[in-house]
Design a protein around this motif. Structure first.
Motif, mmCIF file in Angstrom:
data_model
loop_
_atom_site.group_PDB
_atom_site.id
_atom_site.type_symbol
_atom_site.label_atom_id
_atom_site.label_comp_id
_atom_site.label_asym_id
_atom_site.label_seq_id
_atom_site.Cartn_x
_atom_site.Cartn_y
_atom_site.Cartn_z
ATOM 1 N N VAL A 1 24.022 19.421 50.839
ATOM 2 C CA VAL A 1 24.534 19.658 52.183
ATOM 3 C C VAL A 1 23.386 20.023 53.108
ATOM 4 O O VAL A 1 22.584 20.905 52.792
ATOM 5 N N ARG A 2 23.338 19.355 54.246
ATOM 6 C CA ARG A 2 22.404 19.699 55.314
ATOM 7 C C ARG A 2 23.235 20.111 56.523
ATOM 8 O O ARG A 2 24.116 19.370 56.957
ATOM 9 N N LEU A 3 22.949 21.290 57.016
ATOM 10 C CA LEU A 3 23.678 21.836 58.152
ATOM 11 C C LEU A 3 22.699 22.087 59.276
ATOM 12 O O LEU A 3 21.649 22.711 59.063
ATOM 13 N N PHE B 1 25.773 33.480 60.468
ATOM 14 C CA PHE B 1 26.679 32.407 60.861
ATOM 15 C C PHE B 1 26.460 31.127 60.044
ATOM 16 O O PHE B 1 27.415 30.558 59.505
ATOM 17 N N ALA B 2 25.231 30.653 59.943
ATOM 18 C CA ALA B 2 24.958 29.416 59.193
ATOM 19 C C ALA B 2 25.354 29.581 57.728
ATOM 20 O O ALA B 2 25.952 28.676 57.129
ATOM 21 N N ARG B 3 25.043 30.713 57.160
ATOM 22 C CA ARG B 3 25.387 30.969 55.760
ATOM 23 C C ARG B 3 26.905 30.936 55.547
ATOM 24 O O ARG B 3 27.403 30.391 54.565
ATOM 25 N N ARG B 4 27.639 31.511 56.489
ATOM 26 C CA ARG B 4 29.103 31.515 56.376
ATOM 27 C C ARG B 4 29.673 30.104 56.512
ATOM 28 O O ARG B 4 30.619 29.745 55.814
ATOM 29 N N ILE B 5 29.070 29.288 57.368
ATOM 30 C CA ILE B 5 29.481 27.884 57.451
ATOM 31 C C ILE B 5 29.245 27.212 56.099
ATOM 32 O O ILE B 5 30.109 26.501 55.583
ATOM 33 N N GLY B 6 28.074 27.435 55.526
ATOM 34 C CA GLY B 6 27.755 26.851 54.223
ATOM 35 C C GLY B 6 28.749 27.257 53.148
ATOM 36 O O GLY B 6 29.144 26.440 52.308
ATOM 37 N N GLU B 7 29.161 28.503 53.161
ATOM 38 C CA GLU B 7 30.139 28.969 52.171
ATOM 39 C C GLU B 7 31.472 28.249 52.322
ATOM 40 O O GLU B 7 32.111 27.877 51.331
ATOM 41 N N LEU B 8 31.889 28.031 53.567
ATOM 42 C CA LEU B 8 33.148 27.324 53.802
ATOM 43 C C LEU B 8 33.044 25.846 53.416
ATOM 44 O O LEU B 8 33.997 25.269 52.882
ATOM 45 N N LEU C 1 20.198 24.922 55.385
ATOM 46 C CA LEU C 1 20.829 25.428 56.600
ATOM 47 C C LEU C 1 19.750 25.631 57.658
ATOM 48 O O LEU C 1 18.833 26.432 57.464
ATOM 49 N N THR C 2 19.874 24.918 58.776
ATOM 50 C CA THR C 2 18.829 24.938 59.787
ATOM 51 C C THR C 2 19.418 25.249 61.156
ATOM 52 O O THR C 2 20.425 24.677 61.547
ATOM 53 N N GLU C 3 18.741 26.162 61.865
ATOM 54 C CA GLU C 3 19.121 26.478 63.239
ATOM 55 C C GLU C 3 18.015 25.974 64.169
ATOM 56 O O GLU C 3 16.840 26.042 63.834
ATOM 57 N N HIS C 4 18.436 25.465 65.334
ATOM 58 C CA HIS C 4 17.505 24.855 66.280
ATOM 59 C C HIS C 4 17.658 25.473 67.664
ATOM 60 O O HIS C 4 18.734 25.947 68.024
ATOM 61 N N ASP C 5 16.590 25.394 68.459
ATOM 62 C CA ASP C 5 16.739 25.740 69.867
ATOM 63 C C ASP C 5 17.364 24.537 70.580
ATOM 64 O O ASP C 5 17.506 23.459 69.996
ATOM 65 N N ALA C 6 17.749 24.717 71.839
ATOM 66 C CA ALA C 6 18.481 23.684 72.576
ATOM 67 C C ALA C 6 17.708 22.370 72.693
ATOM 68 O O ALA C 6 18.306 21.305 72.743
ATOM 69 N N SER D 1 38.818 24.701 58.203
ATOM 70 C CA SER D 1 38.347 26.012 57.744
ATOM 71 C C SER D 1 37.317 26.602 58.707
ATOM 72 O O SER D 1 37.332 27.808 58.979
ATOM 73 N N LEU D 2 36.434 25.768 59.253
ATOM 74 C CA LEU D 2 35.475 26.271 60.244
ATOM 75 C C LEU D 2 36.201 26.756 61.493
ATOM 76 O O LEU D 2 35.830 27.768 62.093
ATOM 77 N N ASN D 3 37.258 26.053 61.859
ATOM 78 C CA ASN D 3 38.030 26.437 63.028
ATOM 79 C C ASN D 3 38.768 27.750 62.804
ATOM 80 O O ASN D 3 38.678 28.668 63.621
ATOM 81 N N THR D 4 39.476 27.870 61.693
ATOM 82 C CA THR D 4 40.286 29.071 61.476
ATOM 83 C C THR D 4 39.457 30.284 61.070
ATOM 84 O O THR D 4 39.770 31.403 61.483
#
Length: 127
Positions: A4-6, A16-23, A43-48, A92-95
């Protein structure tokens, strides 16, 4: 066997990213029967400036909360299983995390089993 690549915009919540990965992992387990411990994620976070998307492609209104998910798996799942996976992840991400359904972008990449090596320079799924 999934990888999985997020990719998301940098979030003020460091978990937040970790919790997405868990779901995502939970959805993989329930929707397409991924075995326990088969959990590999980047799991990767980016600037705009480094997360580009069209805010209305195909009539779907995306926001800066867009979540890009790419899952590489071995081929062979039915279309129905794939659709169930997409739905399970998005719902699941929504709820659980209040991610808008419109902001869940998923790309599934299927590969042959012989294209995996989990370590030791060996293709473990080759018989």
């Amino acid at each position: 066997m999934p990888l999985v690549r997020l990719d998301i915009r940098r979030n003020p919540d460091p978990t937040f990213a970790r919790r997405i990965g868990e779901l995502i992992y939970a959805a993989l387990r329930s929707a397409i029967d991924v075995p326990e411990h088969d959990n590999f994620q980047i799991l990767t976070e980016h600037d705009a400036q480094h997360l580009i998307y069209d805010p209305q492609y195909l009539g779907i209104q995306r926001s800066d909360g867009v979540v890009f998910i790419q899952i590489t798996i071995s081929e062979g799942r039915t279309v129905e299983k794939k659709q169930l996976l997409f739905k399970t992840i998005a719902e699941s991400l929504n709820t659980q995390l209040a991610v808008r359904l419109e902001d869940v972008f998923i790309n599934l990449v299927e590969v042959k089993k012989e294209n995996w090596s989990f370590g030791n320079g060996t293709a473990q799924y080759v018989t």
